[in-house]
Design a protein around this motif. Structure first.
Motif, PDB file in Angstrom:
ATOM      1  N   ARG A 142      -5.529   2.427  -2.293  1.00 56.44           N
ATOM      2  CA  ARG A 142      -6.772   2.457  -1.520  1.00 56.44           C
ATOM      3  C   ARG A 142      -7.507   1.117  -1.605  1.00 56.44           C
ATOM      4  O   ARG A 142      -8.026   0.619  -0.597  1.00 56.44           O
ATOM      5  N   ARG A 143      -7.536   0.509  -2.790  1.00 53.36           N
ATOM      6  CA  ARG A 143      -8.217  -0.779  -2.924  1.00 53.36           C
ATOM      7  C   ARG A 143      -7.576  -1.838  -2.030  1.00 53.36           C
ATOM      8  O   ARG A 143      -8.269  -2.601  -1.349  1.00 53.36           O
ATOM      9  N   LEU A 144      -6.253  -1.899  -2.050  1.00 54.59           N
ATOM     10  CA  LEU A 144      -5.568  -2.902  -1.249  1.00 54.59           C
ATOM     11  C   LEU A 144      -5.757  -2.621   0.243  1.00 54.59           C
ATOM     12  O   LEU A 144      -5.995  -3.546   1.033  1.00 54.59           O
ATOM     13  N   SER A 148      -0.095   3.120   7.057  1.00 57.87           N
ATOM     14  CA  SER A 148      -0.707   3.140   5.723  1.00 57.87           C
ATOM     15  C   SER A 148      -1.897   4.098   5.688  1.00 57.87           C
ATOM     16  O   SER A 148      -2.103   4.812   4.703  1.00 57.87           O
ATOM     17  N   ALA A 149      -2.671   4.124   6.764  1.00 58.76           N
ATOM     18  CA  ALA A 149      -3.793   5.063   6.819  1.00 58.76           C
ATOM     19  C   ALA A 149      -3.293   6.500   6.759  1.00 58.76           C
ATOM     20  O   ALA A 149      -3.877   7.349   6.067  1.00 58.76           O
ATOM     21  N   PHE A 150      -2.226   6.788   7.474  1.00 63.03           N
ATOM     22  CA  PHE A 150      -1.637   8.131   7.408  1.00 63.03           C
ATOM     23  C   PHE A 150      -1.125   8.429   5.999  1.00 63.03           C
ATOM     24  O   PHE A 150      -1.291   9.543   5.494  1.00 63.03           O
ATOM     25  N   ASN A 151      -0.513   7.453   5.370  1.00 62.63           N
ATOM     26  CA  ASN A 151      -0.008   7.671   4.012  1.00 62.63           C
ATOM     27  C   ASN A 151      -1.133   7.985   3.040  1.00 62.63           C
ATOM     28  O   ASN A 151      -0.952   8.756   2.086  1.00 62.63           O
ATOM     29  N   LEU A 152      -2.302   7.394   3.254  1.00 61.93           N
ATOM     30  CA  LEU A 152      -3.433   7.591   2.349  1.00 61.93           C
ATOM     31  C   LEU A 152      -4.268   8.815   2.683  1.00 61.93           C
ATOM     32  O   LEU A 152      -4.874   9.429   1.794  1.00 61.93           O
ATOM     33  N   ASN A 153      -4.298   9.194   3.954  1.00 64.65           N
ATOM     34  CA  ASN A 153      -5.387  10.067   4.389  1.00 64.65           C
ATOM     35  C   ASN A 153      -4.960  11.298   5.169  1.00 64.65           C
ATOM     36  O   ASN A 153      -5.791  12.146   5.455  1.00 64.65           O
ATOM     37  N   GLU A 154      -3.694  11.397   5.553  1.00 63.69           N
ATOM     38  CA  GLU A 154      -3.287  12.473   6.441  1.00 63.69           C
ATOM     39  C   GLU A 154      -2.158  13.298   5.827  1.00 63.69           C
ATOM     40  O   GLU A 154      -1.449  12.844   4.929  1.00 63.69           O
ATOM     41  N   VAL A 194       0.847  -1.202   0.000  1.00 57.47           N
ATOM     42  CA  VAL A 194       0.000   0.000   0.000  1.00 57.47           C
ATOM     43  C   VAL A 194       0.880   1.249   0.000  1.00 57.47           C
ATOM     44  O   VAL A 194       0.690   2.177  -0.801  1.00 57.47           O
ATOM     45  N   ASP A 195       1.868   1.272   0.881  1.00 57.48           N
ATOM     46  CA  ASP A 195       2.736   2.438   1.004  1.00 57.48           C
ATOM     47  C   ASP A 195       3.553   2.663  -0.264  1.00 57.48           C
ATOM     48  O   ASP A 195       3.753   3.809  -0.693  1.00 57.48           O
ATOM     49  N   ALA A 196       4.027   1.566  -0.859  1.00 58.56           N
ATOM     50  CA  ALA A 196       4.784   1.692  -2.113  1.00 58.56           C
ATOM     51  C   ALA A 196       3.893   2.256  -3.212  1.00 58.56           C
ATOM     52  O   ALA A 196       4.336   3.107  -4.006  1.00 58.56           O
ATOM     53  N   TYR A 197       2.656   1.793  -3.274  1.00 57.04           N
ATOM     54  CA  TYR A 197       1.716   2.339  -4.263  1.00 57.04           C
ATOM     55  C   TYR A 197       1.541   3.851  -4.082  1.00 57.04           C
ATOM     56  O   TYR A 197       1.486   4.608  -5.051  1.00 57.04           O
ATOM     57  N   VAL A 198       1.439   4.292  -2.829  1.00 59.66           N
ATOM     58  CA  VAL A 198       1.279   5.728  -2.566  1.00 59.66           C
ATOM     59  C   VAL A 198       2.468   6.502  -3.121  1.00 59.66           C
ATOM     60  O   VAL A 198       2.311   7.520  -3.811  1.00 59.66           O
ATOM     61  N   LEU A 199       3.678   6.025  -2.836  1.00 62.72           N
ATOM     62  CA  LEU A 199       4.873   6.718  -3.310  1.00 62.72           C
ATOM     63  C   LEU A 199       4.984   6.695  -4.827  1.00 62.72           C
ATOM     64  O   LEU A 199       5.525   7.630  -5.433  1.00 62.72           O
ATOM     65  N   LEU A 200       4.472   5.636  -5.451  1.00 63.05           N
ATOM     66  CA  LEU A 200       4.525   5.521  -6.911  1.00 63.05           C
ATOM     67  C   LEU A 200       3.384   6.272  -7.584  1.00 63.05           C
ATOM     68  O   LEU A 200       3.294   6.278  -8.813  1.00 63.05           O
ATOM     69  N   GLY A 201       2.506   6.871  -6.812  1.00 64.35           N
ATOM     70  CA  GLY A 201       1.379   7.593  -7.385  1.00 64.35           C
ATOM     71  C   GLY A 201       0.223   6.712  -7.796  1.00 64.35           C
ATOM     72  O   GLY A 201      -0.708   7.181  -8.465  1.00 64.35           O
ATOM     73  N   ARG A 202       0.227   5.443  -7.395  1.00 65.42           N
ATOM     74  CA  ARG A 202      -0.843   4.507  -7.741  1.00 65.42           C
ATOM     75  C   ARG A 202      -1.900   4.540  -6.624  1.00 65.42           C
ATOM     76  O   ARG A 202      -2.117   3.572  -5.910  1.00 65.42           O
TER      77      ARG A 202
END
Length: 608
Positions: A537-539, A580-586, A524-532
């Protein structure tokens, strides 16, 4: 047979913790500390190895449970044709001894209940001597251990058990209190259970009131933070990986480890989770525990320690316990504490760097210890080690271990520059470039287009998902994208991440294992950094569905049986969920906090 792992819930007092089954049986409890001998060990054996059951006498048509909002007070609601009753379980903090309080509250009709208390000290081996005191308290003693049972319910002894039957009507409450204290001390005074539940609820509501988490997923993140607090040993600030031992990574297999200790490699993610959520005192206590545990000769740094910083964690097997669903052996202690795992040096330096950035200590605090540790790392980083997964198949040149050696010197440079501390910066810069070049030359496979598990191999490893998060290479680097894509091709099972492919990677053990939940959060975190972001979010939302009905996660998950596996609840899984929640939402994103790196340390990072 014990219940499924996901059918248990956690209660605790920041000294120890117990697992309560949805059937009303407490099947695991170590007293007085997380790492003490268990007095309830039915989880790894049978009821004869110790448990405490409170449940309806007749079958129930429906069982539901929840934690009271923002607390660790568990409510299990039993319904049958005769009525409804709620069992309330919690562990109040007390200076006079650790206790479990159980309240049975009648809600509707009249429901017949039963209790069966089986105390077996020494991981189910020792039957205590039970006596009755003048005030009706039942006292169980064996050697240094003493447990006191107080209740108004009539009880009797039967086959070395304490049993009783009673009923509760709507509006009635029956109370039970079980207290541990050393046997050489006088019994502590009784306390009012109803006042204790009110005080315990206030404690947790005050604690969760400090939380800075908001928005989407706030409830599940808050539950993970409460779990992390419950796994903290309040006297020292150490955080156990889990409150259990030997819950298997494969049912019937031998991957059964004792996790009632504190791992250094969880340090940075733990620190960021606590600081970003607003729990500065807990982050400070964790940082102080790290410094105390690591203190000493640098060449004696361990990967894990006891909850007070103990170093001797000798591993032995409990021959009289058959194991969870006959998954043997049951292990106490952990032999991996003697292994060389180079990644912990990077974790220690990274955590202490972020602690300074967060204002948890004066800039020079602990710097002399760090200098000594770095001096030792200069000598040992080229060595093979057992790696992040603590393999028992012999040392190898694990790629992630070398990356984290680079992290150690990179963070030392950042710390010295940011806080004006003395250190051999020019030598560290040269070492950073040397290690970086070594990893890119020997740890990257150009044909696979991916970094690999160890030098010269073609195996993949989920730890490589952390490569962009620790700042070794920027997320846009094609080698980072290639590594993530290669892991997607080879290590995903039903969309979740294995640590490595057991069919090609020898780790010294024969049995299989499930997918590793923390690794899936790392994806999940890698996807965030890669812009995916859509993939991330799905994972993440898929992973949230794996939490049990009260929001708890274990170490692993079996996609075939759809059951949780491994020690439970697992701190690293919940730490990974929070981050991961912080990476996605904060606004505060742990992946970006860790990945920022001085430009001169990644220049020339070619795959030559």
């Amino acid at each position: 047979m014990p219940l499924r792992i996901e059918d248990y819930a956690l209660i605790g007092d920041c000294e120890t913790a117990a697992l309560v089954g949805r059937d009303g049986s407490i099947d695991w409890l170590c007293w007085p500390r997380f790492d003490s001998d268990a007095c309830f060990a039915a989880l790894l054996g049978t009821p004869e190895h110790g448990r405490w059951l409170i449940a309806p006498q007749e079958g129930t048509s429906r069982i539901t449970r929840r934690y009271r909002p923002n607390t660790l007070i568990l409510e299990t609601r039993f319904e049958n044709a005769d009525g409804v009753a709620t069992l309330v379980d919690f562990m109040p903090g007390s200076q006079s001894g650790s206790s479990i309080v159980r309240l049975i509250i009648g809600e509707r009709g009249r429901i017949a209940m039963k209790t069966e208390l089986v105390i077996r000290f020494g991981y189910g081996a020792t039957v205590p001597w039970m006596t009755r005191l003048d005030d009706g308290t039942r006292r169980a003693i064996a050697g240094p251990d003493m447990v006191l049972l107080r209740t108004g319910v009539p009880l009797r002894g039967e086959d070395f058990k304490t049993v009783g039957e009673f009923s509760v009507c709507a509006g009635e409450t029956e109370c039970f209190t079980l207290t541990y204290t050393p046997s050489h001390l006088p019994p502590p005074a009784a306390e009012n259970p109803l006042e204790q539940v009110r005080a315990n609820e206030k404690f947790w509501l005050d604690w969760t009131g400090r939380c800075r988490v908001s928005g989407l997923w706030a409830d599940i993140v808050n539950r993970s933070l409460i779990t992390l607090k419950a796994l903290t040993y309040a006297r020292t600030g150490g955080i156990v990986a889990a409150p259990t031992t030997s819950l298997p990574e494969h049912i019937g297999g031998s991957r059964n480890w004792d996790y009632r200790f504190c791992w250094l490699r969880d340090a940075t993610l733990t620190l960021l989770a606590l600081m970003n959520a607003g729990y500065i005192e807990e982050a400070q206590a964790w940082r102080e525990w790290l410094l105390r545990a690591a203190a000493g000769k640098p060449d004696q740094l361990q990967i894990m320690y006891g909850i007070a910083g103990e170093r001797r964690l000798t591993e032995w097997e409990v021959s009289w316990l058959p194991g969870y669903h006959k998954s043997s052996p049951v292990r106490i202690g952990n032999a991996a504490h003697t292994q060389l795992q180079l990644d912990v040096y990077g974790e220690l330096m990274d955590a202490l760097h972020h602690a300074r950035q967060g204002g948890l200590a004066s800039s020079e605090s602990g710097w002399e210890l760090q200098l000594a540790v770095l001096g030792h790392l200069e000598e040992v980083w080229p060595n093979a080690d057992e790696g992040i997964w603590e393999v028992r198949s012999g040392a190898r040149h694990f790629t992630f271990s070398k990356i984290m050696a680079w992290v150690a010197f990179d963070r030392a440079i950042k710390t010295a520059e940011s806080f004006n501390l003395d250190g051999p910066l020019d030598r560290w810069r040269l070492l950073c470039r040397k290690i970086h070049k070594d990893v890119c030359r020997h740890g990257y496979d150009s044909e696979l287009g991916s970094f690999v598990r160890s030098y010269g191999s073609r195996e993949l490893d989920a730890s490589l998902l952390l490569l962009p998060m620790v700042g070794f290479l920027p997320p846009a680097d094609p080698r980072v994208r290639g590594t993530v894509e290669a892991i997607e091709r080879t290590l995903l099972v039903d969309g979740l991440v294995m640590r490595y492919d057991r069919t090609v990677s020898d780790d010294g053990l024969a049995s299989d294992e499930g997918v590793f939940l923390a690794c899936s959060f790392w994806l999940v975190d890698a996807y965030v950094l890669l812009g995916r972001h859509d993939d991330a979010r799905r994972l993440f939302e898929r992973l949230l569905t794996l939490c049990n009905d009260v929001g708890l996660l274990s170490e692993e998950y079996d996609p075939k049986t759809t059951c949780l596996l491994g020690n439970f609840p697992q701190a690293l899984s919940h730490i990974a969920l929070v981050n991961s929640a912080f990476n996605l939402n904060e606004a505060a994103k742990p992946a970006k906090q860790r990945s920022e790196s001085p430009i001169d340390n990644v220049q020339g990072a070619t795959a030559s």
